[in-house]
Design a protein around this motif. Structure first.
Motif, PDB file in Angstrom:
ATOM      1  N   LEU A 126       6.469  15.475  11.239  1.00  0.00           N
ATOM      2  CA  LEU A 126       7.291  14.368  11.718  1.00  0.00           C
ATOM      3  C   LEU A 126       7.584  14.518  13.204  1.00  0.00           C
ATOM      4  O   LEU A 126       7.446  15.603  13.764  1.00  0.00           O
ATOM      5  N   ASP A 127       7.990  13.440  13.856  1.00  0.00           N
ATOM      6  CA  ASP A 127       8.217  13.445  15.308  1.00  0.00           C
ATOM      7  C   ASP A 127       6.979  13.947  16.042  1.00  0.00           C
ATOM      8  O   ASP A 127       7.040  14.827  16.906  1.00  0.00           O
ATOM      9  N   GLY A 128       5.836  13.368  15.690  1.00  0.00           N
ATOM     10  CA  GLY A 128       4.573  13.847  16.233  1.00  0.00           C
ATOM     11  C   GLY A 128       4.502  13.839  17.748  1.00  0.00           C
ATOM     12  O   GLY A 128       3.903  14.733  18.355  1.00  0.00           O
ATOM     13  N   GLU A 129       5.127  12.851  18.392  1.00  0.00           N
ATOM     14  CA  GLU A 129       5.079  12.778  19.853  1.00  0.00           C
ATOM     15  C   GLU A 129       5.786  13.954  20.510  1.00  0.00           C
ATOM     16  O   GLU A 129       5.497  14.315  21.657  1.00  0.00           O
ATOM     17  N   VAL A 165       2.544  22.661  17.802  1.00  0.00           N
ATOM     18  CA  VAL A 165       2.294  22.997  16.400  1.00  0.00           C
ATOM     19  C   VAL A 165       0.788  23.092  16.137  1.00  0.00           C
ATOM     20  O   VAL A 165       0.324  23.998  15.437  1.00  0.00           O
ATOM     21  N   ALA A 166       0.018  22.172  16.716  1.00  0.00           N
ATOM     22  CA  ALA A 166      -1.441  22.235  16.559  1.00  0.00           C
ATOM     23  C   ALA A 166      -1.989  23.533  17.136  1.00  0.00           C
ATOM     24  O   ALA A 166      -2.830  24.204  16.519  1.00  0.00           O
ATOM     25  N   ALA A 167      -1.499  23.910  18.325  1.00  0.00           N
ATOM     26  CA  ALA A 167      -1.962  25.164  18.941  1.00  0.00           C
ATOM     27  C   ALA A 167      -1.541  26.367  18.107  1.00  0.00           C
ATOM     28  O   ALA A 167      -2.325  27.307  17.911  1.00  0.00           O
ATOM     29  N   LEU A 168      -0.312  26.352  17.607  1.00  0.00           N
ATOM     30  CA  LEU A 168       0.189  27.463  16.800  1.00  0.00           C
ATOM     31  C   LEU A 168      -0.605  27.599  15.506  1.00  0.00           C
ATOM     32  O   LEU A 168      -0.977  28.718  15.105  1.00  0.00           O
ATOM     33  N   GLN A 212       3.800   9.699  14.786  1.00  0.00           N
ATOM     34  CA  GLN A 212       4.670   9.251  15.863  1.00  0.00           C
ATOM     35  C   GLN A 212       5.680   8.224  15.354  1.00  0.00           C
ATOM     36  O   GLN A 212       5.439   7.523  14.371  1.00  0.00           O
ATOM     37  N   ASN A 213       6.802   8.160  16.036  1.00  0.00           N
ATOM     38  CA  ASN A 213       7.900   7.300  15.604  1.00  0.00           C
ATOM     39  C   ASN A 213       7.783   5.875  16.126  1.00  0.00           C
ATOM     40  O   ASN A 213       7.200   5.621  17.184  1.00  0.00           O
ATOM     41  N   THR A 214       8.362   4.958  15.367  1.00  0.00           N
ATOM     42  CA  THR A 214       8.645   3.602  15.849  1.00  0.00           C
ATOM     43  C   THR A 214      10.167   3.408  15.832  1.00  0.00           C
ATOM     44  O   THR A 214      10.786   3.208  16.852  1.00  0.00           O
ATOM     45  N   ASP A 215      10.748   3.531  14.635  1.00  0.00           N
ATOM     46  CA  ASP A 215      12.205   3.494  14.491  1.00  0.00           C
ATOM     47  C   ASP A 215      12.600   4.766  13.744  1.00  0.00           C
ATOM     48  O   ASP A 215      12.618   4.804  12.510  1.00  0.00           O
ATOM     49  N   ARG A 216      12.889   5.807  14.503  1.00  0.00           N
ATOM     50  CA  ARG A 216      13.086   7.138  13.931  1.00  0.00           C
ATOM     51  C   ARG A 216      14.229   7.177  12.926  1.00  0.00           C
ATOM     52  O   ARG A 216      14.094   7.720  11.817  1.00  0.00           O
ATOM     53  N   THR A 217      15.385   6.654  13.306  1.00  0.00           N
ATOM     54  CA  THR A 217      16.543   6.717  12.427  1.00  0.00           C
ATOM     55  C   THR A 217      16.302   5.951  11.136  1.00  0.00           C
ATOM     56  O   THR A 217      16.673   6.394  10.051  1.00  0.00           O
ATOM     57  N   LYS A 253       2.066  -1.201  12.656  1.00  0.00           N
ATOM     58  CA  LYS A 253       1.059  -0.204  13.008  1.00  0.00           C
ATOM     59  C   LYS A 253       1.737   1.144  13.249  1.00  0.00           C
ATOM     60  O   LYS A 253       2.815   1.196  13.837  1.00  0.00           O
ATOM     61  N   ARG A 254       1.070   2.220  12.824  1.00  0.00           N
ATOM     62  CA  ARG A 254       1.597   3.562  13.064  1.00  0.00           C
ATOM     63  C   ARG A 254       0.540   4.414  13.753  1.00  0.00           C
ATOM     64  O   ARG A 254      -0.649   4.373  13.402  1.00  0.00           O
TER      65      ARG A 254
END
Length: 404
Positions: free
Chosen positions: A73-76, A82-85, A104-109, A49-50
């Motif tokens: 990327l890296d939504g969290e 970024v949304a406000a900008l 959002q990340n689960t396993d970023r690397t 799940k993402r």
């Protein structure tokens, strides 16, 4: 003409106030301020799940327009600012209104990195190397899901910071047509002994690349990260085809963390640098309305819109022509685009008064009639219109030999 200078300022102020009001964040029934919504989708490609964060532009619920999408990327970490900008820059017409989609990340690397051959990276990041699958998730699962659930247009941006920037560059190499623009912030190009830098020499030597934009940035990192980005930009400078629109911005006063905000702002402004005419009146005076219409036709085609010349540009042209004393031009533009702009009654009445002073009786009459459509109880307009129509009738009778 001082009066029309004041009217121009008032008109522009009205536009700005309307834009800022439109940019306000949504409020729910409890008056909570929200910037987006969260959704969860299952990825068959990633077998997990993402979580997705989605911010829609101001006015999204009231129209049927389709919008560009920024895949972030890296939504969290980056979604809120970024949304406000994006909302703010859209409200002041610097960029188009757009959807911001934070992943959002689960396993970023795992997701952000291509395979490495370096023993130390393999040891430090044992799950690395999943960039190909993650790109497939975005393009083959997330993008279609967004299209089914939101009004997404044809134009898209991929934005990433650090390892996210590495992913963006790798995605560009893997499938350059997957996105229309890439925003790579303080990109980890030191990865795998700068292997992507080495690939760039061949990639940008290809003269058949699709059109896309690329914004690169770096903060005060130094070392092999900055060295890799500088080498990369040097290759771009030497080999990038003319249809690749790119820019590198070094920000030595920003840290690896702080560089993201400023880079996103500058990156969006760069990507959409052809979104608006900087001086519509100059273009109008030098090349006429046809040139302005062509500019916005080209813009619509590039960014997936079908709006034509925006109302705020037409209003600005009318107001600035009037302020410059070009009453005929201002009036002709107003008549041509009246259904698009429908300016307030006070502006119509003042423009009618100016036409009357200059002896443009027929134009003044038509403008006064428009005033009465907007403000039927305007006594000053009724009086002026009655006087003009009586004068017109008398002159017509005299000209035809029938007297008064």
């Amino acid at each position: 003409m001082k009066k029309f200078y004041v009217l121009r300022i008032i008109g522009i102020s009205i536009l700005i106030a309307a834009a800022l009001n439109a940019a306000s964040f949504a409020e729910d029934e409890r008056n909570n301020i929200t910037i987006g919504e969260k959704a969860t989708i299952f990825s068959k490609i990633l077998n997990e799940k993402r979580t997705i964060l989605v911010s829609t532009p101001a006015g999204y619920e009231e129209d049927a327009e389709v919008y560009p999408v920024m895949f972030l990327l890296d939504g969290e970490t980056h979604f809120q600012y970024v949304a406000a900008l994006a909302k703010y820059l859209g409200s002041i017409k610097s960029i188009p209104p757009m959807l911001v989609v934070g992943i959002q990340n689960t396993d970023r690397t795992r997701d952000m990195t291509p395979l490495s051959q370096k023993p130390d990276e393999i040891k430090r990041f044992p799950s690395h190397g999943g960039a190909e699958n993650f790109l497939a998730f975005i393009t083959k699962e997330l993008a279609p899901w967004l299209k089914d659930n939101y009004r997404t247009g044809s134009y898209s941006i991929l934005a990433g910071h650090s390892h996210g920037g590495l992913f963006a560059i790798n995605a560009m190499f893997t499938d350059p047509a997957a996105f229309n623009a890439y925003l790579a912030i303080s990109t980890s190009l030191q990865w795998n002994d700068q292997s992507l830098v080495k690939e760039a020499d061949v990639f940008f030597g290809n003269t058949k690349l699709p059109d896309f934009s690329l914004f690169l940035s770096a903060g005060n990192e130094g070392g092999s990260l900055l060295g890799g980005i500088r080498k990369f930009s040097g290759i771009l400078d030497e080999k990038a085809p003319e249809n690749i629109d790119w820019h590198f911005e070094h920000m030595p006063t920003e840290s690896h963390a702080s560089v993201s905000l400023r880079s996103t702002q500058l990156g969006l402004l760069f990507i959409f640098s052809d979104w608006e005419l900087s001086d519509p009146l100059k273009t109008y005076n030098e090349s006429g309305m046809g040139a302005i219409e062509q500019f916005y036709e080209k813009r619509d085609k590039k960014y997936g819109y079908n709006t034509g010349v925006p109302a705020h540009i037409i209003i600005r042209l009318i107001a600035e022509n009037a302020a410059a004393g070009s009453i005929d031009s201002a009036t002709d533009l107003l008549f041509k685009y009246y259904e698009v702009v429908k300016p307030p009654a006070f502006f119509l009445e003042n423009l009618a008064n100016e036409n009357r002073k200059q002896g443009n009786r027929d134009k003044a009459i038509e403008l006064y009639r428009l005033v009465l459509k907007a403000s039927p109880d305007s006594q000053s307009t009724k009086k002026a219109l009655t006087e003009l129509e009586r004068t017109k009738t008398v002159k017509s009778n005299i000209a035809s030999g029938t007297g008064e």
